[in-house]
Design an enzyme around this catalytic site. Sequence first.
Site, short mmCIF file in Angstrom:
data_model
loop_
_atom_site.label_atom_id
_atom_site.label_comp_id
_atom_site.label_asym_id
_atom_site.label_seq_id
_atom_site.Cartn_x
_atom_site.Cartn_y
_atom_site.Cartn_z
N CYS A 10 -9.20 -35.00 -23.91
CA CYS A 10 -9.11 -34.67 -25.32
C CYS A 10 -10.01 -35.46 -26.24
O CYS A 10 -10.46 -36.54 -25.92
CB CYS A 10 -7.68 -34.91 -25.81
SG CYS A 10 -6.47 -34.14 -24.79
N GLY A 36 -13.29 -31.91 -24.67
CA GLY A 36 -12.29 -30.90 -24.30
C GLY A 36 -12.65 -29.60 -24.97
O GLY A 36 -12.82 -29.56 -26.19
N ASN A 111 -4.93 -38.37 -27.04
CA ASN A 111 -5.95 -38.46 -25.98
C ASN A 111 -5.46 -39.53 -25.02
O ASN A 111 -5.29 -40.68 -25.42
CB ASN A 111 -7.30 -38.84 -26.59
CG ASN A 111 -8.38 -39.09 -25.54
OD1 ASN A 111 -9.31 -39.85 -25.77
ND2 ASN A 111 -8.26 -38.48 -24.38
N GLY A 112 -5.24 -39.16 -23.78
CA GLY A 112 -4.77 -40.12 -22.79
C GLY A 112 -3.73 -39.51 -21.88
O GLY A 112 -3.58 -38.29 -21.84
N TYR A 251 -20.19 -41.54 -18.53
CA TYR A 251 -20.27 -40.08 -18.63
C TYR A 251 -19.64 -39.46 -19.87
O TYR A 251 -20.25 -38.63 -20.53
CB TYR A 251 -19.63 -39.47 -17.37
CG TYR A 251 -19.43 -37.98 -17.46
CD1 TYR A 251 -20.51 -37.11 -17.43
CD2 TYR A 251 -18.15 -37.45 -17.59
CE1 TYR A 251 -20.32 -35.74 -17.54
CE2 TYR A 251 -17.96 -36.08 -17.70
CZ TYR A 251 -19.04 -35.23 -17.67
OH TYR A 251 -18.86 -33.89 -17.78
#
Length: 466
Positions: A10, A36, A111-112, A251
């Site tokens: 996310c 995402g 996010n996570g 990345y």
Amino acid sequence: MLDEMVRDQCGVFGVFGNRRAAELTYLGLYALQHRGHESAGIVTSDNGRFRLHKGMGQVSEVFADHQNLAKLSGRIAIGHDRYSTTGASSLLNIQPFIITNRRSNLAIVHNGNLTNSVHLKTALDSKGSIFQTTSDTEIILHLVATSKKRSRLERICDALRRIRGAYSLLFLTEDSIIAARDPQGFRPLALGKLRKTYLVASETCAFDIVGARYIRDIEPGEVLEISDRGLHSKKLDCHGPHAFCIFEYIYFARPDSRIFGENADKVRRRLGRLLAREHPVEADVVIGIPDSANTATLGFAEESGIKFEIGLIRNHYVGRTFIDPQQSIRDLDVKLKFNPVKGVLKGRRVVVVDDSIVRGTTARKLVKMIREAGAKEIHFRVSCPPIISPCFFGVDMPTRKELIGSSRTVKQIEEYLGVDSLRYLSLEGMLAMPSLPKTTFCHGCFSGKYPIKVPRINGRNRSGGH
Ligand code: SF4
């Protein structure tokens, strides 16, 4: 990283104090699309009334009808880009989530990934909580709703003290945004400002698109309330080592973002430079797998003195194809996405730089493509160590069995890919490239040593340290 990719789940973005809050959030999510791209949503608070729009697809698709954005009135907004599996059930899992509790609204984006979600969900279930989604993010809302603390901020902190794992969170209340980052700081989260407007984003590239400036990171373990009263920061009294995700540098993060105190581009370039020093090779040309390996490839070329060229062209407009699998052209998936530049490759000794190898299936097809374009030798260089273990902190990775780095030796992978040589950056080398000390980073997927306790793998609880 090829299309066998691991996916970060996310990107989050929030705006406080701007009548164009939804529009700014839309732009912020647009810049964070790489984190995402399968669903997106925005919720605003218009004097306490919540307005929500969310759906499957990229941000531009979800808000293709501009009316959907125009109706999101209000000066406060939070939004979410999400990677998710497809299928009807995933519609329910699109964030933001909203609850109404004690006669006030609360929304969340995350996010996570939580590592104690099974335990918490079982406990909440047994006390009568009813879940509408299969997302661990909903657990946080239930914990807030069932907290006995008096103020809203205390109830949120109470919930956060009970969860473990990775979370960069934004809550929307009727009159504020509350940003929170887990004590390890796995995922990035930054605070920015555009004149009097405060913004919070997963990555600073989202500030650039709206002309905002970066102020600082939300600290690991910090809970920051942004309201008309200004900024109010609290520290969660949880402890544990910092464990910033090193994969963000390799990345996930856009190279133009500043994360964990440093530009991703700079670190990525250093990774490429070190890769050239650790694994030199005689060659005529160095090419990168576009786009994510471009920066590391430049670093490799600078250090090695081998000429950098564009040897593969990536088609950015790949959507779904409707080719009958029975009649499909061999390796069509890779051919749709990449095309070799024969003039660059023919008769040359080629170094191919990539940022990581996950399953190896796409890398193998690309190597074949480069060989067919006439390359005389192919030397594959990877700007991180082999990925040997899954991630429990918000990155969707294949199982250990599917990770080629886990089941085969480097020599075996070299043979599988069909390259003349394959070399990976060392773990020590990778961890030495950011400016922060190496003990600050999580490297669980490369070492199998996780900074905090993680769920069971093969019947054993895994935990570890740096
Ligand atoms: S396990 Fe790997 S991908 Fe997951 S947080 Fe750690 S370094 Fe990042």
